[in-house]
Design a protein around this motif. Structure first.
Motif, PDB file in Angstrom:
ATOM      1  N   GLY A  97       0.371 -39.545 -92.742  1.00 49.46           N
ATOM      2  CA  GLY A  97       0.046 -39.205 -94.124  1.00 49.46           C
ATOM      3  C   GLY A  97       0.091 -40.442 -95.004  1.00 49.46           C
ATOM      4  O   GLY A  97      -0.055 -41.575 -94.529  1.00 49.46           O
ATOM      5  N   PHE A  98       0.306 -40.218 -96.289  1.00 52.18           N
ATOM      6  CA  PHE A  98       0.345 -41.291 -97.272  1.00 52.18           C
ATOM      7  C   PHE A  98       1.769 -41.481 -97.762  1.00 52.18           C
ATOM      8  O   PHE A  98       2.501 -40.514 -97.971  1.00 52.18           O
ATOM      9  N   ILE A  99       2.163 -42.746 -97.960  1.00 50.59           N
ATOM     10  CA  ILE A  99       3.489 -43.012 -98.509  1.00 50.59           C
ATOM     11  C   ILE A  99       3.447 -42.661 -99.985  1.00 50.59           C
ATOM     12  O   ILE A  99       2.668 -43.216-100.759  1.00 50.59           O
ATOM     13  N   HIS A 100       4.292 -41.722-100.354  1.00 49.05           N
ATOM     14  CA  HIS A 100       4.308 -41.209-101.717  1.00 49.05           C
ATOM     15  C   HIS A 100       5.267 -42.005-102.603  1.00 49.05           C
ATOM     16  O   HIS A 100       4.957 -42.313-103.747  1.00 49.05           O
ATOM     17  N   TYR A 101       6.432 -42.349-102.043  1.00 47.32           N
ATOM     18  CA  TYR A 101       7.450 -43.035-102.827  1.00 47.32           C
ATOM     19  C   TYR A 101       8.432 -43.716-101.887  1.00 47.32           C
ATOM     20  O   TYR A 101       8.767 -43.176-100.839  1.00 47.32           O
ATOM     21  N   VAL A 102       8.895 -44.891-102.283  1.00 46.42           N
ATOM     22  CA  VAL A 102       9.927 -45.601-101.533  1.00 46.42           C
ATOM     23  C   VAL A 102      11.175 -45.637-102.398  1.00 46.42           C
ATOM     24  O   VAL A 102      11.166 -46.204-103.491  1.00 46.42           O
ATOM     25  N   ASP A 103      12.242 -45.000-101.932  1.00 52.15           N
ATOM     26  CA  ASP A 103      13.502 -44.924-102.684  1.00 52.15           C
ATOM     27  C   ASP A 103      14.489 -45.919-102.072  1.00 52.15           C
ATOM     28  O   ASP A 103      15.057 -45.684-101.016  1.00 52.15           O
ATOM     29  N   HIS A 104      14.674 -47.056-102.772  1.00 52.09           N
ATOM     30  CA  HIS A 104      15.562 -48.097-102.255  1.00 52.09           C
ATOM     31  C   HIS A 104      17.025 -47.745-102.458  1.00 52.09           C
ATOM     32  O   HIS A 104      17.881 -48.224-101.713  1.00 52.09           O
ATOM     33  N   ILE A 105      17.326 -46.928-103.438  1.00 51.62           N
ATOM     34  CA  ILE A 105      18.719 -46.561-103.699  1.00 51.62           C
ATOM     35  C   ILE A 105      19.248 -45.618-102.622  1.00 51.62           C
ATOM     36  O   ILE A 105      20.322 -45.830-102.056  1.00 51.62           O
ATOM     37  N   ARG A 148       9.369 -41.283 -98.916  1.00 49.61           N
ATOM     38  CA  ARG A 148       8.763 -39.956 -99.039  1.00 49.61           C
ATOM     39  C   ARG A 148       7.321 -40.068 -98.581  1.00 49.61           C
ATOM     40  O   ARG A 148       6.532 -40.835 -99.125  1.00 49.61           O
ATOM     41  N   LEU A 149       7.009 -39.287 -97.571  1.00 54.10           N
ATOM     42  CA  LEU A 149       5.674 -39.308 -96.979  1.00 54.10           C
ATOM     43  C   LEU A 149       4.991 -37.983 -97.263  1.00 54.10           C
ATOM     44  O   LEU A 149       5.550 -36.924 -96.993  1.00 54.10           O
ATOM     45  N   LYS A 150       3.798 -38.049 -97.826  1.00 51.34           N
ATOM     46  CA  LYS A 150       3.006 -36.837 -98.082  1.00 51.34           C
ATOM     47  C   LYS A 150       1.938 -36.746 -97.008  1.00 51.34           C
ATOM     48  O   LYS A 150       1.087 -37.622 -96.893  1.00 51.34           O
ATOM     49  N   ASP A 151       2.011 -35.676 -96.204  1.00 52.09           N
ATOM     50  CA  ASP A 151       1.039 -35.539 -95.120  1.00 52.09           C
ATOM     51  C   ASP A 151      -0.282 -35.006 -95.667  1.00 52.09           C
ATOM     52  O   ASP A 151      -0.453 -34.807 -96.866  1.00 52.09           O
ATOM     53  N   PHE A 152      -1.226 -34.777 -94.784  1.00 51.18           N
ATOM     54  CA  PHE A 152      -2.576 -34.388 -95.194  1.00 51.18           C
ATOM     55  C   PHE A 152      -2.640 -32.953 -95.711  1.00 51.18           C
ATOM     56  O   PHE A 152      -3.631 -32.550 -96.292  1.00 51.18           O
ATOM     57  N   GLU A 153      -1.577 -32.177 -95.479  1.00 52.81           N
ATOM     58  CA  GLU A 153      -1.518 -30.802 -95.987  1.00 52.81           C
ATOM     59  C   GLU A 153      -0.645 -30.695 -97.226  1.00 52.81           C
ATOM     60  O   GLU A 153      -0.194 -29.610 -97.589  1.00 52.81           O
ATOM     61  N   GLU A 154      -0.349 -31.837 -97.872  1.00 51.66           N
ATOM     62  CA  GLU A 154       0.421 -31.926 -99.109  1.00 51.66           C
ATOM     63  C   GLU A 154       1.902 -31.585 -98.938  1.00 51.66           C
ATOM     64  O   GLU A 154       2.580 -31.275 -99.908  1.00 51.66           O
ATOM     65  N   ASN A 155       2.439 -31.624 -97.710  1.00 54.48           N
ATOM     66  CA  ASN A 155       3.876 -31.457 -97.490  1.00 54.48           C
ATOM     67  C   ASN A 155       4.550 -32.815 -97.638  1.00 54.48           C
ATOM     68  O   ASN A 155       4.005 -33.836 -97.225  1.00 54.48           O
ATOM     69  N   ILE A 156       5.738 -32.835 -98.218  1.00 52.81           N
ATOM     70  CA  ILE A 156       6.456 -34.085 -98.429  1.00 52.81           C
ATOM     71  C   ILE A 156       7.661 -34.131 -97.491  1.00 52.81           C
ATOM     72  O   ILE A 156       8.439 -33.185 -97.413  1.00 52.81           O
ATOM     73  N   TYR A 157       7.808 -35.254 -96.776  1.00 55.98           N
ATOM     74  CA  TYR A 157       8.914 -35.472 -95.849  1.00 55.98           C
ATOM     75  C   TYR A 157       9.718 -36.680 -96.306  1.00 55.98           C
ATOM     76  O   TYR A 157       9.157 -37.670 -96.756  1.00 55.98           O
ATOM     77  N   LYS A 158      11.033 -36.586 -96.176  1.00 59.91           N
ATOM     78  CA  LYS A 158      11.906 -37.720 -96.449  1.00 59.91           C
ATOM     79  C   LYS A 158      12.323 -38.318 -95.122  1.00 59.91           C
ATOM     80  O   LYS A 158      12.887 -37.640 -94.271  1.00 59.91           O
ATOM     81  N   ILE A 159      12.049 -39.600 -94.953  1.00 60.12           N
ATOM     82  CA  ILE A 159      12.373 -40.305 -93.716  1.00 60.12           C
ATOM     83  C   ILE A 159      13.314 -41.445 -94.073  1.00 60.12           C
ATOM     84  O   ILE A 159      12.980 -42.306 -94.885  1.00 60.12           O
ATOM     85  N   LYS A 160      14.496 -41.457 -93.460  1.00 54.70           N
ATOM     86  CA  LYS A 160      15.461 -42.513 -93.736  1.00 54.70           C
ATOM     87  C   LYS A 160      15.008 -43.825 -93.111  1.00 54.70           C
ATOM     88  O   LYS A 160      14.377 -43.842 -92.060  1.00 54.70           O
ATOM     89  N   PHE A 161      15.346 -44.924 -93.789  1.00 53.48           N
ATOM     90  CA  PHE A 161      14.961 -46.247 -93.298  1.00 53.48           C
ATOM     91  C   PHE A 161      15.514 -46.513 -91.909  1.00 53.48           C
ATOM     92  O   PHE A 161      14.830 -47.066 -91.058  1.00 53.48           O
ATOM     93  N   ASP A 162      16.758 -46.138 -91.649  1.00 58.52           N
ATOM     94  CA  ASP A 162      17.377 -46.478 -90.371  1.00 58.52           C
ATOM     95  C   ASP A 162      16.881 -45.629 -89.210  1.00 58.52           C
ATOM     96  O   ASP A 162      17.184 -45.924 -88.058  1.00 58.52           O
TER      97      ASP A 162
END
Length: 114
Positions: free
Chosen positions: A79-87, A92-106
């Motif tokens: 999908g598309f990277i929606h937001y990068v939360d450095h704190i 936050r990744l928005k897939d092609f069906e508009e679902n948002i996933y949070k993926i931890k850096f580690d």
């Protein structure tokens, strides 16, 4: 034809052929655990590549494919990277069906621009 009632068979052990639900659960969990993998250890140069890929994907709004490690298994999200939360250290990744996933850096193993 041989069956349980045929003379000469050891009928004493015939009852041990049954499988209890607890045994079946243990066998299933054992086969599930055999497929698990150890989390790969990445070096700092790999993280620098991830940073460049994320920056390019955000700047040009390119779709990405992220491989991440989750409880012993690799998962792939596209999908598309929606937001990068450095704190909070996640993407936050928005897939092609508009679902948002949070993926931890580690937990990220690989990022590729599609």
């Amino acid at each position: 034809m041989v069956n349980k009632l045929t003379p000469g068979l050891n009928l004493r052990w015939e009852s041990s052929r049954m499988m209890l639900p607890e045994h079946k659960e243990q066998i299933i969990s054992h086969h599930f655990d055999k497929g698990k993998m150890i989390k790969p250890i990445l070096d700092m140069s790999r993280f620098d590549e991830f940073d460049e890929t994320i920056h390019t994907a955000l700047e040009y709004h390119c779709p990405v494919s992220i491989t991440h490690w989750l409880n012993g298994f690799n998962g792939i999200l596209e999908g598309f990277i929606h937001y990068v939360d450095h704190i909070n250290k996640h993407i936050r990744l928005k897939d092609f069906e508009e679902n948002i996933y949070k993926i931890k850096f580690d937990s990220i193993i690989n990022i590729q621009i599609m």
